[in-house]
Design an enzyme around this catalytic site. Structure first.
Site, PDB file in Angstrom:
ATOM      1  CG  ASP A 102       1.083   6.669  -1.155  1.00 31.19           C
ATOM      2  OD1 ASP A 102       0.953   5.643  -0.475  1.00 31.19           O
ATOM      3  OD2 ASP A 102       1.443   6.634  -2.343  1.00 31.19           O
TER       4      ASP A 102
ATOM      5  CE1 TYR B 274       3.906   2.404  -2.190  1.00 31.56           C
ATOM      6  CE2 TYR B 274       4.072   4.146  -0.541  1.00 31.56           C
ATOM      7  CZ  TYR B 274       3.320   3.389  -1.422  1.00 31.56           C
ATOM      8  OH  TYR B 274       1.968   3.619  -1.543  1.00 31.56           O
TER       9      TYR B 274
ATOM     10  CD  GLU C  14      -4.258   2.942   2.968  1.00 35.21           C
ATOM     11  OE1 GLU C  14      -3.770   4.046   3.266  1.00 35.21           O
ATOM     12  OE2 GLU C  14      -3.746   1.860   3.335  1.00 35.21           O
TER      13      GLU C  14
ATOM     14  CG  ASP D 249      -0.563   7.727   3.970  1.00 33.61           C
ATOM     15  OD1 ASP D 249      -1.015   8.202   2.907  1.00 33.61           O
ATOM     16  OD2 ASP D 249       0.485   7.067   4.011  1.00 33.61           O
TER      17      ASP D 249
END
Length: 506
Positions: free
Chosen positions: A90, A238, A476, A93
């Site tokens: 994703d 999420y 990120e 990670d």
């Protein structure tokens, strides 16, 4: 320390926002102050697409261009005797979240459909199709029966407590799925949107695959619509804040575009009361995307879709500087600023919608849209998109690119496990959970593997960026952030082709 943390931080921001508002060495030229910069969008586009090869899970193909990666997660799905190998990690990670992965695939497919000629001329269409298919192949595997969709592979909590290369990963590869008894309409509908959008991409080049994608898309949409329920499995990473009505409209719009079956047109007509004016387009909230798609149909003669046209123009009015209906402000440096956690995701996704709608206005010979007392032409909307893309590529107060590997100055401490630990090819011995944390996560050294094309979360509201690996909200990357950028960059390729000044040599 990955998308979970990024989105957990976002969750808090979303909750507050809703309560308050209900609301790289190539391509960059830092020109003199005040000059109208134009960047090498072809170079940026190619790098944005190549990023996805660094996010691949599973058995890597012979043509893999990102050489520091290796095969990983080759037994995903084994606890349930299903094949869930492949797909995309994703963010920084090693978890596969199908809901945002589906959004990513839809955005990539939208770019391929809308800007096929431009992307082909740039020599990137095959790379883009390959990126899309890597995602759709996984979504097809995850939809194991008409009322089952696997929605997550990997335990987010344990994964985020470790700092390991995907090739070394030994955290639990826990499986999560939605069923008729435990539904998740957002995830199923988004997967349907991804497959129907991708079916258009492959229609000319692999008709059998395109037909299969469309068939599975219809199955997923029926599952999402018949067994309505909000998706909760991937919380707190999420979480659905906008509900599932936006995803149902989004997927129905794509199914109509792909199939021209009047059933899906009737669906969006009869349910247009769900549509609402919004100020963001994101993995959670798809309203603006659905509205932009359906507004195109409105201009094509489907006048009973007028609410979608009104609502997408409300979205644009909420973003355009100078609008009397402005909701999202820009920073002093000119960047759209929705919220602090991974803000560039909202910038790139907004640019995708604005680019598409600008083109819709041009092809429909519509002079402008009205935002209260102010009018904006298609060229003004596109110019604003250009300003946002240029900010990302280097025209900002930090005088740096927020895309890794683009420009003379870009992020060096990407919050990304695989990028921050030496490649398994150069350091074959295992790097364990705690060793990775102490030796690499906590290091102040640049990442040993340059994850070319990765767009970071971006600067804070003061246009400041701390290039620190630990600062996941700003350092990120995510797949959907890059996917939206692909469309926005493709929309600007004609700027380079017109011989715009200040474009740096490749």
């Amino acid at each position: 320390m990955g998308s979970g943390e990024l989105v957990w931080g976002l969750a808090l921001c979303c909750t507050l926002a809703m309560g308050l508002a209900s609301s790289g060495h190539d391509g960059l030229e830092l020109a003199s102050e005040g000059r109208d910069l134009s960047y090498d969008y072809k170079d940026a586009l190619g790098k944005a697409i190549m990023f996805f090869e660094g996010q691949r899970s599973g058995k890597l193909p012979a043509g893999q261009r990102v050489k520091w990666r290796g095969d990983s997660a080759l037994t995903d799905g084994k606890p349930d005797n299903v094949n869930l190998v492949g797909g995309y990690y994703d963010a920084g990670d090693n978890v596969k979240f199908v809901w945002p992965m589906a959004f990513t695939v839809t955005l990539l497919s939208w770019a391929a459909v809308e800007y096929r000629h431009e992307i082909s001329s740039a020599g990137e269409l095959n790379h883009l199709r390959t990126a899309i298919r890597w995602g759709t192949d996984f979504i097809l595997r995850a939809h194991t029966s008409p009322t089952v969709l696997y929605t997550q592979v990997g335990d987010g909590n344990s994964d985020h407590q470790c700092w390991e290369r995907p090739e070394d990963m030994d955290t639990p590869r826990t499986l999560y799925k939605i069923t008729s008894d435990s539904p998740g309409s957002e995830a199923a509908a988004d997967a349907a949107a991804a497959l129907s959008a991708a079916s258009l991409v492959f229609k000319r080049v692999d008709s059998n695959y395109s037909t299969m994608l469309l068939s599975k898309s219809k199955s997923l949409f029926e599952f999402a619509d018949k067994y309505r329920g909000s998706y909760k499995d991937s919380c707190p990473f999420y979480c659905s804040y906008s509900g599932y009505q936006d995803e149902l409209l989004w997927s129905a719009a794509w199914l109509y575009k792909a199939s021209r079956d009047v059933k899906y047109l009737n669906y969006v007509v009869s349910n247009q009361g769900w549509s609402q004016g919004v100020s963001e387009f994101s993995w959670d909230n798809k309203f603006a995307g659905a509205q932009a798609l359906l507004a195109t149909e409105f201009y094509g003669g489907k006048k009973d879709l007028s609410k979608y046209k009104t609502d997408v123009e409300s979205f644009i009015c909420a973003l355009m500087p100078g609008s009397s209906r402005l909701q999202i402000k820009t920073t002093a440096g000119g960047l759209l600023y929705t919220r602090d956690s991974s803000n560039l995701q909202y910038v790139t996704s907004s640019c995708m919608v604005l680019s598409v709608y600008s083109r819709t206005l041009t092809t429909s010979r519509i002079d402008d849209i009205q935002c209260g007392s102010v009018h904006f032409s298609a060229s003004q909307i596109k110019s604003f998109v250009k300003s946002q893309v240029d900010y990302i590529l280097g025209n900002n107060p930090m005088k740096m690119s927020y895309m890794v590997g683009y420009g003379s100055k870009h992020p060096m401490q990407l919050h990304h496990r695989g990028s921050s630990i030496p490649s398994i090819h150069s350091h074959p011995s295992k790097v364990g959970c705690n060793d990775g944390m102490s030796s690499y996560f906590d290091s102040n050294s640049p990442n040993p593997n340059q994850h070319v094309g990765a767009i970071v979360g971006g600067p804070d509201s003061n246009d400041h960026f701390n290039d620190r690996r630990s600062d996941y909200s700003h350092s990120e990357p995510t797949t959907y952030m890059n996917a939206a950028f692909v469309g926005a960059a493709a929309a600007l390729l004609d700027e380079n082709q017109r011989g715009a000044s200040a474009t740096a040599a490749d």
